[in-house]
Scaffold this active site. Structure first.
Site, PDB file in Angstrom:
ATOM      1  N   SER A 199       0.810  -1.199   0.000  1.00  0.00           N
ATOM      2  CA  SER A 199       0.000   0.000   0.000  1.00  0.00           C
ATOM      3  C   SER A 199       0.840   1.244   0.000  1.00  0.00           C
ATOM      4  O   SER A 199       2.026   1.216   0.243  1.00  0.00           O
ATOM      5  CB  SER A 199      -0.936   0.003   1.208  1.00  0.00           C
ATOM      6  OG  SER A 199      -0.544   0.936   2.131  1.00  0.00           O
ATOM      7  N   PRO A 235      -4.794   4.920   3.534  1.00  0.00           N
ATOM      8  CA  PRO A 235      -4.489   3.492   3.629  1.00  0.00           C
ATOM      9  C   PRO A 235      -5.347   2.640   2.697  1.00  0.00           C
ATOM     10  O   PRO A 235      -6.531   2.897   2.507  1.00  0.00           O
ATOM     11  CB  PRO A 235      -4.793   3.169   5.101  1.00  0.00           C
ATOM     12  CG  PRO A 235      -4.605   4.453   5.818  1.00  0.00           C
ATOM     13  CD  PRO A 235      -5.064   5.517   4.868  1.00  0.00           C
ATOM     14  N   CYS A 236      -4.718   1.608   2.146  1.00  0.00           N
ATOM     15  CA  CYS A 236      -5.431   0.723   1.212  1.00  0.00           C
ATOM     16  C   CYS A 236      -5.749  -0.619   1.855  1.00  0.00           C
ATOM     17  O   CYS A 236      -6.083  -1.569   1.147  1.00  0.00           O
ATOM     18  CB  CYS A 236      -4.593   0.516  -0.047  1.00  0.00           C
ATOM     19  SG  CYS A 236      -3.156  -0.543   0.219  1.00  0.00           S
ATOM     20  N   ASN A 237      -5.624  -0.722   3.177  1.00  0.00           N
ATOM     21  CA  ASN A 237      -5.772  -2.015   3.850  1.00  0.00           C
ATOM     22  C   ASN A 237      -7.022  -2.780   3.423  1.00  0.00           C
ATOM     23  O   ASN A 237      -6.977  -3.982   3.212  1.00  0.00           O
ATOM     24  CB  ASN A 237      -5.815  -1.814   5.370  1.00  0.00           C
ATOM     25  CG  ASN A 237      -4.588  -1.116   5.887  1.00  0.00           C
ATOM     26  OD1 ASN A 237      -4.174  -0.092   5.358  1.00  0.00           O
ATOM     27  ND2 ASN A 237      -3.981  -1.671   6.921  1.00  0.00           N
TER      28      ASN A 237
END
Length: 599
Positions: free
Chosen positions: A33, A558-560
């Site tokens: 990410s 964030p791309c979590n």
């Protein structure tokens, strides 16, 4: 969390920052990410219950920048026991108010199927569409109707609310009117008491019931009359409906070269920005390209309906990194950082060429991750090759190649592969040598921070248009700063950093940025803040008044909950970390409004 994870443990390993997991035939490409994992901060139950005449919960959200009246209404609608729902509702209120203010610029969002007529209507012509998006001149009334339906309200109730309140009412007022009507029509509940609280507005945009409701509303929108018109199909681009019932209009282009990349012949790109997107300030938002369906459509709608630019960093370095960017920067007269980076593994890492076997066809690395292969895994590969002879049989070759692609292993000896060192990853991502080294930072933290960063050369190419626009320097609001990829890109372009407000949750990353700032002898001001959720209108106004406003708002949330390899919580923008996208929009919108008032 053990970042030195063995490949046999993949099924239980939580990839909380990776981008995507491609098919094995394509190399199991997993990406990291662009922003560190950050969780939504909500007040504890003890904090909520420690109330007064002005409750602690109210003060908490007012401190985040929301108005007291709006917070009070959100608490009334949802109750004090649901702080996360209250936060979602407040973000929804802000989006509704913004949509109402810019209704003339917001395109209708519907679906298009087949070659049927767009409208059946003798009095108005709304069948002229352009290739890049809906451009029909919808009336203010129809526009608000579309927004209410998009929020999840039934079409007939939305239409009745407009008739009751008039077409000049804001979308927020119309939504309140619908809730009031629902309350008035509420029947006796199962305990025999009159229901006295309307359905929380957030329930129309979040929660497990949205799928069925949206499917029903989609049918209503396509087949029921709207102010004398029967809408059959109304949209500019081919769409598909995802698993959650939302229409996904955006298609990932192939090749992933955006509007342009260096040394690639492409047609001269043109785009016309929506009026609401025009600065000041310039803004630049980044996230992983391969998200759940509908995510990029949602982010595009919030960020003023700008078409995303999807770019793979393999055109800038020797590693793949598929990312999407939404920005209002000019797209002409870009230039790359010089010297250009090597774009093959052997050019970037020449010491590997001596040992690279002819049967390994890789020329570029997959996306650089936050984790690496374990010593146990690389030893297993060596042992297998030693026992298999030279050249190894096809099944062994395929096993080794798959592991090498998966973990970005390179050849460092006879039958010997190894993961990339942090210094090598720094080089591939465009950071200066030793950028993440020293200062008490562990090797594991270096991998994590680097895997979450920008690819500097890619970002610098897009930002290069600012060099001639700001010859005396630039003021930057850097959200989710990570290890300072945006700051490094601007510095390498030769753009003076006058004032940089860096907002980053990780203390490790803040230390890295501060050390870089000192080592590069920056003469501007670095202002460090720890949490985007604590950045409110008052703080922004103080900073804007102090140094005259921001020239650039940049960041990647964030791309979590967006990454393809996240098997546990890949739930899109409703996820705890990835919902921080709305804070990027909230802060950007505040900056635009404050700066607009100061003009």
């Amino acid at each position: 969390m053990d970042w030195m994870t063995d490949s046999e443990e993949d099924e239980r390993f939580e990839w909380d920052t990776s981008d995507e997991e491609e098919e094995m035939s394509k190399g199991n490409n997993q990406e990291g990410s662009s922003a560190p994992p950050i969780s939504v901060s909500v007040p504890s139950q003890e904090f909520v219950e420690a109330g007064s005449s002005r409750s602690s919960l109210l003060l908490h959200f007012v401190g985040m920048g929301f108005s007291e009246d709006t917070v009070a209404k959100a608490i009334k609608d949802n109750g004090e026991g649901q702080p996360e729902v209250i936060l979602e509702t407040l973000l929804t209120y802000a989006a509704i108010e913004k949509s109402s203010l810019n209704s003339e610029q917001s395109p209708l969002d519907c679906s298009l199927e087949g070659e049927e007529d767009v409208l059946e209507d003798d009095d108005s012509d709304m069948s002229n569409f352009e290739d890049e998006g809906c451009t029909e001149k919808s009336s203010d009334k129809d526009m608000k109707l579309s927004m209410l339906v998009e929020m999840g309200f039934p079409l007939d109730e939305a239409s009745s609310a407009i008739d009751r309140c008039g077409s000049t009412a804001s979308v927020l007022e119309l939504a309140d009117s619908i809730h009031a009507a629902q309350l008035a029509a509420e029947s006796v509940d199962i305990e025999g008491r009159n229901t006295s609280a309307p359905v929380p507005r957030s329930s129309f945009i979040n929660g497990s019931s949205i799928k069925k409701k949206r499917n029903l509303l989609e049918n209503q929108r396509l087949n029921r009359p709207v102010h004398g018109h029967k809408i059959k199909k109304l949209c500019s681009r081919q769409s598909e409906v995802n698993d959650e019932g939302f229409s996904s209009l955006l298609k990932i282009p192939m090749p992933m070269i955006g509007f342009s990349v260096p040394n690639q012949k492409t047609q001269l790109a043109h785009r016309k920005l929506p009026e609401a997107a025009i600065g000041p300030p310039y803004f630049y938002y980044e996230n992983v390209a391969l998200t759940p369906k509908g995510v990029w459509d949602t982010m595009s709608r919030f960020l003023y309906d700008i078409e995303p630019e999807f770019v793979d960093s393999k055109y800038f370095c020797a590693a793949n990194r598929k990312r999407g960017y939404i920005h209002n920067l000019p797209i002409q007269n870009r230039f790359p950082l010089l010297p250009l980076q090597p774009r093959t593994i052997k050019e970037a890492l020449p010491m590997t060429e001596k040992w690279w076997p002819a049967w390994d066809p890789r020329t570029q690395l997959n996306c650089l991750q936050t984790s690496i292969s374990s010593a146990k895994n690389t030893e297993r590969i060596r042992s297998t090759l030693v026992k298999s002879g030279d050249p190894p049989p096809e099944r062994v070759r395929q096993y080794v190649i798959n592991e090498c692609k998966k973990w970005n292993l390179v050849w460092v000896g006879l039958h010997k592969v190894a993961p990339l060192e942090p210094d090598e990853i720094e080089m591939l991502l465009g950071f200066p040598k030793n950028h993440t080294r020293g200062g008490g930072i562990s090797r594991t933290d270096r991998y994590k921070s680097l895997g979450n960063s920008f690819q500097v050369d890619t970002v610098a190419y897009h930002l290069s248009v600012l060099k001639n626009m700001f010859p005396n320097g630039i003021n930057v609001l850097s959200l989710f700063s990570g290890i300072g990829g945006a700051e490094v890109a601007l510095h390498r372009l030769g753009i003076h950093l006058k004032n940089v407000v860096s907002v980053e949750l990780s203390e490790i990353n803040r230390n890295i940025i501060r050390a870089w700032w000192e080592q590069t002898d920056q003469t501007g001001n670095l202002i460090e803040l720890p949490d985007v959720q604590q950045l409110n209108g008052d703080k922004l106004a103080q900073m804007i008044n102090s140094f005259g406003g921001f020239d650039l708002v940049i960041g990647g949330s964030p791309c979590n909950n967006l990454a393809g390899s996240n098997r546990l919580s890949r739930i899109g923008l409703e996820g705890k970390q990835s919902s921080l996208f709305y804070d990027y929009f909230r802060i950007l919108d505040l900056v635009k409004n404050i700066m607009g008032k100061n003009i």
